[in-house]
Design an enzyme around this catalytic site. Structure first.
Site, PDB file in Angstrom:
ATOM      1  N   LYS A  15      -2.975  47.776  29.955  1.00 48.92           N
ATOM      2  CA  LYS A  15      -2.612  48.051  31.342  1.00 48.92           C
ATOM      3  C   LYS A  15      -3.418  49.222  31.929  1.00 48.92           C
ATOM      4  O   LYS A  15      -4.065  49.974  31.185  1.00 48.92           O
ATOM      5  CB  LYS A  15      -1.108  48.349  31.403  1.00 48.92           C
ATOM      6  CG  LYS A  15      -0.211  47.129  31.139  1.00 48.92           C
ATOM      7  CD  LYS A  15       1.267  47.535  31.146  1.00 48.92           C
ATOM      8  CE  LYS A  15       2.210  46.340  31.093  1.00 48.92           C
ATOM      9  NZ  LYS A  15       3.634  46.779  31.054  1.00 48.92           N
ATOM     10  N   TYR A  49       3.428  38.341  37.420  1.00 45.36           N
ATOM     11  CA  TYR A  49       4.754  38.869  37.056  1.00 45.36           C
ATOM     12  C   TYR A  49       5.888  38.216  37.848  1.00 45.36           C
ATOM     13  O   TYR A  49       6.961  38.809  37.972  1.00 45.36           O
ATOM     14  CB  TYR A  49       4.774  40.379  37.263  1.00 45.36           C
ATOM     15  CG  TYR A  49       4.254  41.187  36.091  1.00 45.36           C
ATOM     16  CD1 TYR A  49       4.763  41.019  34.799  1.00 45.36           C
ATOM     17  CD2 TYR A  49       3.272  42.171  36.271  1.00 45.36           C
ATOM     18  CE1 TYR A  49       4.303  41.774  33.728  1.00 45.36           C
ATOM     19  CE2 TYR A  49       2.812  42.947  35.201  1.00 45.36           C
ATOM     20  CZ  TYR A  49       3.339  42.740  33.933  1.00 45.36           C
ATOM     21  OH  TYR A  49       2.896  43.502  32.868  1.00 45.36           O
ATOM     22  N   ASN A 100       3.785  51.736  29.972  1.00 45.93           N
ATOM     23  CA  ASN A 100       3.950  51.510  28.527  1.00 45.93           C
ATOM     24  C   ASN A 100       2.708  50.855  27.910  1.00 45.93           C
ATOM     25  O   ASN A 100       2.778  50.165  26.908  1.00 45.93           O
ATOM     26  CB  ASN A 100       5.221  50.696  28.262  1.00 45.93           C
ATOM     27  CG  ASN A 100       5.244  49.382  29.020  1.00 45.93           C
ATOM     28  OD1 ASN A 100       4.252  49.015  29.654  1.00 45.93           O
ATOM     29  ND2 ASN A 100       6.337  48.656  28.941  1.00 45.93           N
ATOM     30  N   HIS A 110       0.924  44.939  27.873  1.00 45.64           N
ATOM     31  CA  HIS A 110       1.789  43.776  28.049  1.00 45.64           C
ATOM     32  C   HIS A 110       1.515  42.838  26.888  1.00 45.64           C
ATOM     33  O   HIS A 110       0.362  42.621  26.518  1.00 45.64           O
ATOM     34  CB  HIS A 110       1.460  43.055  29.365  1.00 45.64           C
ATOM     35  CG  HIS A 110       2.088  41.697  29.470  1.00 45.64           C
ATOM     36  ND1 HIS A 110       3.376  41.517  29.911  1.00 45.64           N
ATOM     37  CD2 HIS A 110       1.614  40.464  29.148  1.00 45.64           C
ATOM     38  CE1 HIS A 110       3.668  40.220  29.869  1.00 45.64           C
ATOM     39  NE2 HIS A 110       2.608  39.554  29.411  1.00 45.64           N
ATOM     40  N   GLU A 151       0.531  32.282  30.302  1.00 42.67           N
ATOM     41  CA  GLU A 151      -0.139  33.573  30.514  1.00 42.67           C
ATOM     42  C   GLU A 151      -1.600  33.500  30.081  1.00 42.67           C
ATOM     43  O   GLU A 151      -2.473  34.071  30.731  1.00 42.67           O
ATOM     44  CB  GLU A 151       0.602  34.671  29.759  1.00 42.67           C
ATOM     45  CG  GLU A 151       2.031  34.841  30.284  1.00 42.67           C
ATOM     46  CD  GLU A 151       2.711  36.094  29.774  1.00 42.67           C
ATOM     47  OE1 GLU A 151       2.026  36.972  29.204  1.00 42.67           O
ATOM     48  OE2 GLU A 151       3.941  36.185  29.947  1.00 42.67           O
TER      49      GLU A 151
HETATM   50  O1  CDP Z   1       6.816  44.170  28.951  1.00 43.90           O
HETATM   51  P1  CDP Z   1       8.145  43.736  28.359  1.00 43.90           P
HETATM   52  O2  CDP Z   1       8.219  42.246  28.161  1.00 43.90           O
HETATM   53  O3  CDP Z   1       8.492  44.513  27.121  1.00 43.90           O
HETATM   54  O4  CDP Z   1       9.278  44.148  29.411  1.00 43.90           O
HETATM   55  P2  CDP Z   1       9.846  43.362  30.676  1.00 43.90           P
HETATM   56  O5  CDP Z   1      11.317  43.602  30.714  1.00 43.90           O
HETATM   57  O6  CDP Z   1       9.379  41.948  30.692  1.00 43.90           O
HETATM   58  O7  CDP Z   1       9.222  44.140  31.906  1.00 43.90           O
HETATM   59  C1  CDP Z   1       7.874  43.956  32.281  1.00 43.90           C
HETATM   60  C2  CDP Z   1       7.276  45.305  32.584  1.00 43.90           C
HETATM   61  O8  CDP Z   1       7.949  45.882  33.718  1.00 43.90           O
HETATM   62  C3  CDP Z   1       7.437  46.356  31.490  1.00 43.90           C
HETATM   63  O9  CDP Z   1       6.471  46.260  30.474  1.00 43.90           O
HETATM   64  C4  CDP Z   1       7.305  47.650  32.287  1.00 43.90           C
HETATM   65  O10 CDP Z   1       5.949  47.958  32.579  1.00 43.90           O
HETATM   66  C5  CDP Z   1       8.016  47.283  33.593  1.00 43.90           C
HETATM   67  N1  CDP Z   1       9.425  47.708  33.620  1.00 43.90           N
HETATM   68  C6  CDP Z   1       9.793  48.823  34.367  1.00 43.90           C
HETATM   69  O11 CDP Z   1       8.943  49.435  35.012  1.00 43.90           O
HETATM   70  N2  CDP Z   1      11.116  49.217  34.395  1.00 43.90           N
HETATM   71  C7  CDP Z   1      12.043  48.565  33.706  1.00 43.90           C
HETATM   72  N3  CDP Z   1      13.313  48.978  33.739  1.00 43.90           N
HETATM   73  C8  CDP Z   1      11.696  47.440  32.943  1.00 43.90           C
HETATM   74  C9  CDP Z   1      10.368  47.035  32.913  1.00 43.90           C
HETATM   75 MG    MG Z   2       8.327  40.676  29.444  1.00 40.54          MG
END
Ligand code: CDP
Ligand code: MG
Length: 139
Positions: free
Chosen positions: A9, A49, A112, A115, A126
């Site tokens: 990212k 997304y 973080n 992805h 994807e």
């Molecule tokens: O990336 P991952 O699948 O672990 O998490 P997700 O729940 O699918 O969320 C996608 C992305 O959104 C995360 O990797 C974070 O960058 C962001 N995110 C965020 O900013 N705040 C949250 N509470 C949850 C996710």
């Molecule tokens: Mg996710």
């Protein structure tokens, strides 16, 4: 499924972490079968997304993913989607297991660093979002 999608990212490319992150993932047994550096616009980020549309972090996330260059990789290994999620760690770096990519480099739940396609959310969609089959190389 022996392929999955990784995105390094914008927070990570800005901090010049792409090499360190890729080395860690390759050391875990993945092979790169496709890779490119891109800068998504907001429309592309929102489409990628779209599963998160309506969530409170969606607008922030779309802005973030389109805030700088990213490196997208199609990675191969046995059980690739599940294995990559293990190497990457939990979404929130504070909750990610010791030694995982997000534990080592992530700075917040949003920023973080990577992805990784979720095994139950169509990793092939994807991969196809970024790569044609001709852009993937196995030898
Ligand atoms: O990336 P991952 O699948 O672990 O998490 P997700 O729940 O699918 O969320 C996608 C992305 O959104 C995360 O990797 C974070 O960058 C962001 N995110 C965020 O900013 N705040 C949250 N509470 C949850 C996710
Ligand atoms: Mg996710």
């Amino acid at each position: 499924m022996n392929r999955t999608l990784l995105i390094i990212k914008p927070d990570a490319t800005k901090r010049n972490l792409a090499g360190a992150i890729l080395k860690q993932i390759i050391d875990e047994g993945f092979t790169i079968v496709g890779m490119k550096m891109l800068w998504l616009n907001k429309e592309q980020g929102g489409e990628f997304y779209k599963i998160h549309k309506g969530k409170d972090f969606y607008d922030w996330l779309v802005n973030f993913i389109s805030s700088g260059p990213i490196v997208v990789c199609c990675l191969k290994s046995p059980n690739a989607p599940k294995k990559l999620r293990e190497v990457v760690g939990a979404t929130d770096p504070k909750k990610a297991a010791q030694g995982t990519v997000r534990n080592l480099y992530g700075t917040s739940v949003g920023e973080n660093v990577v992805h990784a396609a979720a095994p139950d959310e169509d990793p092939q969609r994807e991969i196809s979002f970024f790569f044609t089959e001709k852009e993937l190389f196995e030898y």
